[in-house]
Design a protein around this motif. Structure first.
Motif, PDB file in Angstrom:
ATOM      1  N   GLY A 255       0.814  -1.204   0.000  1.00 23.95           N
ATOM      2  CA  GLY A 255       0.000   0.000   0.000  1.00 23.95           C
ATOM      3  C   GLY A 255       0.848   1.255   0.000  1.00 23.95           C
ATOM      4  N   VAL A 256       1.916   1.267   0.807  1.00 23.65           N
ATOM      5  CA  VAL A 256       2.827   2.419   0.851  1.00 23.65           C
ATOM      6  C   VAL A 256       3.441   2.659  -0.524  1.00 23.65           C
ATOM      7  CG1 VAL A 256       5.035   3.253   1.750  1.00 23.65           C
ATOM      8  CG2 VAL A 256       3.350   2.258   3.305  1.00 23.65           C
ATOM      9  N   ASP A 257       3.979   1.589  -1.121  1.00 34.60           N
ATOM     10  CA  ASP A 257       4.645   1.729  -2.417  1.00 34.60           C
ATOM     11  C   ASP A 257       3.692   2.224  -3.502  1.00 34.60           C
ATOM     12  OD1 ASP A 257       7.070   0.938  -1.379  1.00 34.60           O
ATOM     13  OD2 ASP A 257       6.835  -1.169  -1.947  1.00 34.60           O
ATOM     14  N   GLU A 258       2.463   1.726  -3.490  1.00 37.83           N
ATOM     15  CA  GLU A 258       1.482   2.133  -4.503  1.00 37.83           C
ATOM     16  C   GLU A 258       1.131   3.613  -4.358  1.00 37.83           C
ATOM     17  OE1 GLU A 258      -1.844  -0.478  -4.124  1.00 37.83           O
ATOM     18  OE2 GLU A 258      -0.919  -2.076  -5.315  1.00 37.83           O
ATOM     19  N   VAL A 259       0.893   4.066  -3.133  1.00 37.03           N
ATOM     20  CA  VAL A 259       0.516   5.462  -2.912  1.00 37.03           C
ATOM     21  C   VAL A 259       1.672   6.391  -3.275  1.00 37.03           C
ATOM     22  CG1 VAL A 259      -0.118   7.185  -1.162  1.00 37.03           C
ATOM     23  CG2 VAL A 259      -1.240   4.946  -1.180  1.00 37.03           C
ATOM     24  N   VAL A 260       2.891   6.046  -2.855  1.00 40.19           N
ATOM     25  CA  VAL A 260       4.055   6.881  -3.170  1.00 40.19           C
ATOM     26  C   VAL A 260       4.257   6.971  -4.678  1.00 40.19           C
ATOM     27  CG1 VAL A 260       6.568   7.062  -3.010  1.00 40.19           C
ATOM     28  CG2 VAL A 260       5.235   6.494  -0.988  1.00 40.19           C
ATOM     29  N   SER A 261       4.155   5.846  -5.372  1.00 38.94           N
ATOM     30  CA  SER A 261       4.346   5.822  -6.824  1.00 38.94           C
ATOM     31  C   SER A 261       3.345   6.737  -7.528  1.00 38.94           C
ATOM     32  CB  SER A 261       4.208   4.386  -7.342  1.00 38.94           C
ATOM     33  OG  SER A 261       4.329   4.345  -8.747  1.00 38.94           O
ATOM     34  N   LYS A 262       2.081   6.682  -7.107  1.00 40.35           N
ATOM     35  CA  LYS A 262       1.051   7.530  -7.712  1.00 40.35           C
ATOM     36  C   LYS A 262       1.289   9.004  -7.413  1.00 40.35           C
ATOM     37  CE  LYS A 262      -2.741   4.143  -7.697  1.00 40.35           C
ATOM     38  NZ  LYS A 262      -4.084   3.832  -7.127  1.00 40.35           N
ATOM     39  N   LEU A 263       1.703   9.304  -6.181  1.00 37.52           N
ATOM     40  CA  LEU A 263       1.973  10.697  -5.821  1.00 37.52           C
ATOM     41  C   LEU A 263       3.130  11.262  -6.636  1.00 37.52           C
ATOM     42  CD1 LEU A 263       1.618  10.549  -1.917  1.00 37.52           C
ATOM     43  CD2 LEU A 263       0.110  11.792  -3.486  1.00 37.52           C
ATOM     44  N   LEU A 264       4.194  10.480  -6.784  1.00 36.62           N
ATOM     45  CA  LEU A 264       5.347  10.942  -7.562  1.00 36.62           C
ATOM     46  C   LEU A 264       4.966  11.150  -9.026  1.00 36.62           C
ATOM     47  CD1 LEU A 264       8.184   8.697  -6.060  1.00 36.62           C
ATOM     48  CD2 LEU A 264       7.784  11.126  -5.634  1.00 36.62           C
ATOM     49  N   ASP A 265       4.157  10.248  -9.564  1.00 36.48           N
ATOM     50  CA  ASP A 265       3.710  10.380 -10.957  1.00 36.48           C
ATOM     51  C   ASP A 265       2.950  11.680 -11.182  1.00 36.48           C
ATOM     52  OD1 ASP A 265       4.851   8.002 -11.668  1.00 36.48           O
ATOM     53  OD2 ASP A 265       2.997   6.834 -11.600  1.00 36.48           O
ATOM     54  N   MET A 266       2.268  12.157 -10.128  1.00 30.30           N
ATOM     55  CA  MET A 266       1.476  13.384 -10.248  1.00 30.30           C
ATOM     56  C   MET A 266       2.243  14.627  -9.804  1.00 30.30           C
ATOM     57  SD  MET A 266      -2.314  12.093  -9.058  1.00 30.30           S
ATOM     58  CE  MET A 266      -3.063  13.676  -9.496  1.00 30.30           C
ATOM     59  N   GLY A 267       3.528  14.455  -9.506  1.00 29.71           N
ATOM     60  CA  GLY A 267       4.361  15.608  -9.219  1.00 29.71           C
ATOM     61  C   GLY A 267       4.436  16.030  -7.762  1.00 29.71           C
ATOM     62  N   TYR A 268       3.908  15.227  -6.837  1.00 30.16           N
ATOM     63  CA  TYR A 268       3.990  15.565  -5.416  1.00 30.16           C
ATOM     64  C   TYR A 268       5.348  15.147  -4.859  1.00 30.16           C
ATOM     65  CZ  TYR A 268      -1.098  16.114  -5.657  1.00 30.16           C
ATOM     66  OH  TYR A 268      -2.365  16.517  -5.989  1.00 30.16           O
ATOM     67  N   ALA A 269       5.809  15.841  -3.832  1.00 24.37           N
ATOM     68  CA  ALA A 269       7.073  15.513  -3.174  1.00 24.37           C
ATOM     69  C   ALA A 269       6.781  14.514  -2.056  1.00 24.37           C
ATOM     70  CB  ALA A 269       7.726  16.768  -2.615  1.00 24.37           C
ATOM     71  N   ALA A 270       6.982  13.235  -2.328  1.00 28.15           N
ATOM     72  CA  ALA A 270       6.608  12.183  -1.376  1.00 28.15           C
ATOM     73  C   ALA A 270       7.710  11.142  -1.247  1.00 28.15           C
ATOM     74  CB  ALA A 270       5.312  11.506  -1.825  1.00 28.15           C
ATOM     75  N   GLU A 271       7.777  10.537  -0.073  1.00 33.58           N
ATOM     76  CA  GLU A 271       8.676   9.410   0.191  1.00 33.58           C
ATOM     77  C   GLU A 271       7.908   8.374   1.003  1.00 33.58           C
ATOM     78  OE1 GLU A 271      11.644   8.686  -0.796  1.00 33.58           O
ATOM     79  OE2 GLU A 271      12.740  10.530  -1.270  1.00 33.58           O
ATOM     80  N   GLY A 272       8.387   7.130   0.963  1.00 32.92           N
ATOM     81  CA  GLY A 272       7.728   6.044   1.688  1.00 32.92           C
ATOM     82  C   GLY A 272       8.642   5.363   2.683  1.00 32.92           C
ATOM     83  N   LEU A 273       8.065   4.941   3.806  1.00 34.86           N
ATOM     84  CA  LEU A 273       8.801   4.191   4.824  1.00 34.86           C
ATOM     85  C   LEU A 273       8.044   2.916   5.154  1.00 34.86           C
ATOM     86  CD1 LEU A 273      10.005   6.661   7.620  1.00 34.86           C
ATOM     87  CD2 LEU A 273      11.400   5.531   5.887  1.00 34.86           C
ATOM     88  N   HIS A 274       8.731   1.777   5.078  1.00 31.97           N
ATOM     89  CA  HIS A 274       8.168   0.511   5.557  1.00 31.97           C
ATOM     90  C   HIS A 274       9.304  -0.429   5.919  1.00 31.97           C
ATOM     91  CE1 HIS A 274       9.169  -1.084   1.624  1.00 31.97           C
ATOM     92  NE2 HIS A 274       8.265  -0.327   1.020  1.00 31.97           N
ATOM     93  N   GLY A 275       8.974  -1.651   6.260  1.00 34.67           N
ATOM     94  CA  GLY A 275       9.955  -2.581   6.801  1.00 34.67           C
ATOM     95  C   GLY A 275      11.091  -2.945   5.870  1.00 34.67           C
ATOM     96  N   ASP A 276      10.928  -2.766   4.555  1.00 31.39           N
ATOM     97  CA  ASP A 276      11.980  -3.116   3.605  1.00 31.39           C
ATOM     98  C   ASP A 276      12.969  -1.972   3.352  1.00 31.39           C
ATOM     99  OD1 ASP A 276      10.964  -5.627   3.341  1.00 31.39           O
ATOM    100  OD2 ASP A 276       9.942  -5.264   1.431  1.00 31.39           O
ATOM    101  N   VAL A 277      12.697  -0.816   3.947  1.00 33.12           N
ATOM    102  CA  VAL A 277      13.593   0.330   3.769  1.00 33.12           C
ATOM    103  C   VAL A 277      14.785   0.172   4.713  1.00 33.12           C
ATOM    104  CG1 VAL A 277      13.817   2.839   3.994  1.00 33.12           C
ATOM    105  CG2 VAL A 277      11.708   1.844   3.078  1.00 33.12           C
ATOM    106  N   SER A 278      15.993   0.256   4.180  1.00 29.92           N
ATOM    107  CA  SER A 278      17.193   0.091   5.007  1.00 29.92           C
ATOM    108  C   SER A 278      17.333   1.242   5.995  1.00 29.92           C
ATOM    109  CB  SER A 278      18.440   0.037   4.118  1.00 29.92           C
ATOM    110  OG  SER A 278      18.666   1.310   3.522  1.00 29.92           O
ATOM    111  N   GLN A 279      18.126   1.024   7.029  1.00 32.31           N
ATOM    112  CA  GLN A 279      18.312   2.062   8.039  1.00 32.31           C
ATOM    113  C   GLN A 279      18.937   3.313   7.432  1.00 32.31           C
ATOM    114  OE1 GLN A 279      17.114   2.124  11.052  1.00 32.31           O
ATOM    115  NE2 GLN A 279      17.975   4.125  11.509  1.00 32.31           N
ATOM    116  N   ALA A 280      19.926   3.131   6.542  1.00 30.28           N
ATOM    117  CA  ALA A 280      20.586   4.276   5.914  1.00 30.28           C
ATOM    118  C   ALA A 280      19.592   5.066   5.068  1.00 30.28           C
ATOM    119  CB  ALA A 280      21.756   3.799   5.054  1.00 30.28           C
ATOM    120  N   GLN A 281      18.764   4.356   4.307  1.00 29.26           N
ATOM    121  CA  GLN A 281      17.770   5.016   3.479  1.00 29.26           C
ATOM    122  C   GLN A 281      16.707   5.700   4.331  1.00 29.26           C
ATOM    123  OE1 GLN A 281      18.042   5.493   0.381  1.00 29.26           O
ATOM    124  NE2 GLN A 281      16.038   6.294  -0.205  1.00 29.26           N
ATOM    125  N   ARG A 282      16.335   5.036   5.437  1.00 29.13           N
ATOM    126  CA  ARG A 282      15.359   5.618   6.361  1.00 29.13           C
ATOM    127  C   ARG A 282      15.851   6.963   6.900  1.00 29.13           C
ATOM    128  NH1 ARG A 282      11.430   4.165  10.331  1.00 29.13           N
ATOM    129  NH2 ARG A 282      11.701   5.325  12.255  1.00 29.13           N
TER     130      ARG A 282
END
Length: 532
Positions: A255-282
């Motif tokens: 759900g996080v990935d889908e919402v972030v992808s759609k927001l970016l496609d529409m030009g919004y400044a968005a990022e996503g956080l979930h369990g697969d995001v590394s600590q450095a990336q977080r």
């Protein structure tokens, strides 16, 4: 004392603490503070009484996982839950905390018996199951609880309400006498008290008092929208705010990935956080969010733990939180440091029942509102464009580089037409009403729907038409209130209005033979883990 040290102070070892770190738990909940030391330090049976959504799964799961040994000879722990949905939820939560790699499985009705027999034969350390199916295995002698060390009755009052209490008694009497029994219940009806006196010994009672949840600086509202329209509803909320800065909560990684992808496609400044995001990336994402180079953070509950941001304008529950505790944690991120914040919850038809229960537990006003219309969004965008343009014209910005081009265009076109073309080029279809799809809501009069599990299917001679006829004859429902009928071999599903579900189940259960109910209302996923 740090937050992790609060867990260590309960008596948990480093192996379990590591699981807690990875899970992202902030601090032990009140029921965990009471229960974990009691389960680790003495041999009392335990009755734990607390509200739904207070971290009960970890309260009994962490001590069991702390002490259990990987053997696979026979189950060492049995956790009884009222519904198959909760069995899956609790199992997933235990697996996410399982550092010792002990064998854990859910055993419930409606699933393949042959597959369950295969898992049992392979060897299980922890079984999470519904009373009917567990009792079925006991009677078939396909599962052995003679080595049981822990028996957990989760949501005991719910099992009583659903008519499973006789099955629970038979299971308790069939298991070995040396086990420890833990009974978790939000309420303590007389029958549950009687059960505890009969089958539990040296019982210690642990109780967390219900607390009224207050959030004076958070304006709490909700919108009723179709599931398929949630994203469009989200963008409208963002668009009508002059300076949106908030967290959007989703239930799952996908759900996080889908919402972030759609927001970016529409030009919004968005990022996503979930369990697969590394600590450095977080850490990189959070730096961008705190500096407001990204103003929209989409996250799961677990991934959002530990985010320390005090000036959010909004928290948006894109997916309904799984229980009251998660809701409180989410909305508590607004209204900090004396600033007014807004908590918005999107409610689809299928979520209405859970939302109704959650509102009762929150004990504070959550106000229903109507979404901004396409005309509202366009009007606000039009004003914003004007303001930004006037700021450029009246400010110190250097625009000389564009004057030559402007003269060339104005030599060929009238000023008004040239300006309109420039705006069209810059803002695409932002000001065209047809670019904003209709957002549909569901009828408030229906109050949502409930999914019923009915313990008859094709092998019992039922077809869709025959089941509908049974419902109409025995419950008085008409065709308009019976929806999404699904007939399988041994059971069926049907959707009915939420406000009539309990009465329908009660009437049909009068037809039941024996102690097992004919009908169960599918329970919302509350009290287990989080799909992160």
């Amino acid at each position: 004392m740090t937050k992790i040290e609060e867990f260590q102070a309960l008596g948990l070892t480093e192996v379990t603490i590591e699981a807690i770190r990875e899970k992202g738990f902030e601090k032990p909940s009140p029921i965990q503070v009471l229960t974990i030391p009691a389960l680790l330090k003495n041999e009392n049976d335990i009755i734990a009484q607390s509200q739904t959504g207070t971290g009960k799964t970890a309260a009994f799961g962490l001590p069991i996982l702390e002490q259990i040994k990987r053997e696979k000879t026979a189950p060492q722990a049995l956790i009884l839950v009222p519904t198959r949905e909760l069995a899956i939820q609790v199992t997933e939560e235990l697996i996410s905390l399982n550092k010792k790699k002990v064998s854990i499985a859910a055993i419930y009705g409606g699933a393949s018996m042959s597959e369950q027999l295969r898992r049992i034969k392979k060897g299980l350390d922890i079984v999470v199951g519904t009373p009917g199916r567990i009792l079925d295995h006991i009677r078939r002698e396909t599962i052995d609880f003679s080595l049981l060390k822990w028996l957990v009755l989760d949501e005991a009052d719910e099992m009583l309400n659903m008519g499973f209490i006789d099955d629970v008694e038979e299971i308790m009497s069939a298991s070995n006498e040396t086990k420890r029994t833990m009974l978790f219940s939000a309420t303590m009806p007389r029958r549950i008290v009687s059960l505890s006196k009969k089958y539990m010994r040296d019982t210690k009672i642990l109780k967390v008092e219900s607390k009224q949840i207050t959030a004076d600086l958070t304006d709490q509202i909700y919108f009723e929208v179709k599931e398929s329209n949630k994203f469009d509803a989200l963008t409208r909320i963002i668009d009508v705010e002059s300076e949106f800065y908030g967290i959007v909560f989703c239930r799952t990684k996908v759900g996080v990935d889908e919402v972030v992808s759609k927001l970016l496609d529409m030009g919004y400044a968005a990022e996503g956080l979930h369990g697969d995001v590394s600590q450095a990336q977080r850490e990189k994402i959070l730096r961008k969010f705190k500096k407001k180079t990204v103003n929209i953070l989409v996250a799961t509950d677990v991934a959002a733990r530990g985010i320390d941001v005090n000036n959010l304008t909004h928290v948006i529950n894109y997916s309904l939180p799984q229980d009251t505790e998660f809701y409180v944690h989410r909305i508590g991120r607004t209204g900090r440091a004396g600033n007014q914040g807004t908590a918005i919850t999107f409610i689809s038809n299928s979520e209405f029942r859970q939302f109704t229960l959650m509102k009762k537990e929150v004990k504070t006003e959550i106000r229903k509102e109507k979404l901004p219309t396409a005309q509202d969004v366009i009007a606000i965008k039009r004003n914003k464009i004007k303001e930004d343009l006037l700021e450029v014209l009246s400010g110190d910005s250097v625009i000389e580089n564009y004057t030559t081009m402007a003269r060339e265009i104005l030599a060929e076109y009238p000023a008004e037409q040239a300006m309109a073309g420039l705006l069209k080029l810059a803002f695409k279809n932002d000001l065209e009403e047809g670019n904003y799809p209709e957002i549909r809501t569901f009828s408030v009069d229906r109050k949502g729907t409930s999914r019923l599990f009915i313990a008859v299917g094709r092998v019992d001679g039922y077809t869709q038409a025959k089941l509908v006829e049974l419902l109409k004859r025995e419950t008085g429902l008409n065709d308009s209130k019976i929806d999404d009928v699904k007939i399988l071999d041994n059971f069926s599903f049907v959707t009915v209005p939420y406000i009539e579900a309990e009465a329908v189940a009660k009437k049909l259960n009068k037809l039941s033979k024996g102690n097992k109910p004919l009908v169960e209302i599918a329970k919302d996923k509350r009290g287990g883990g989080n799909d992160d």
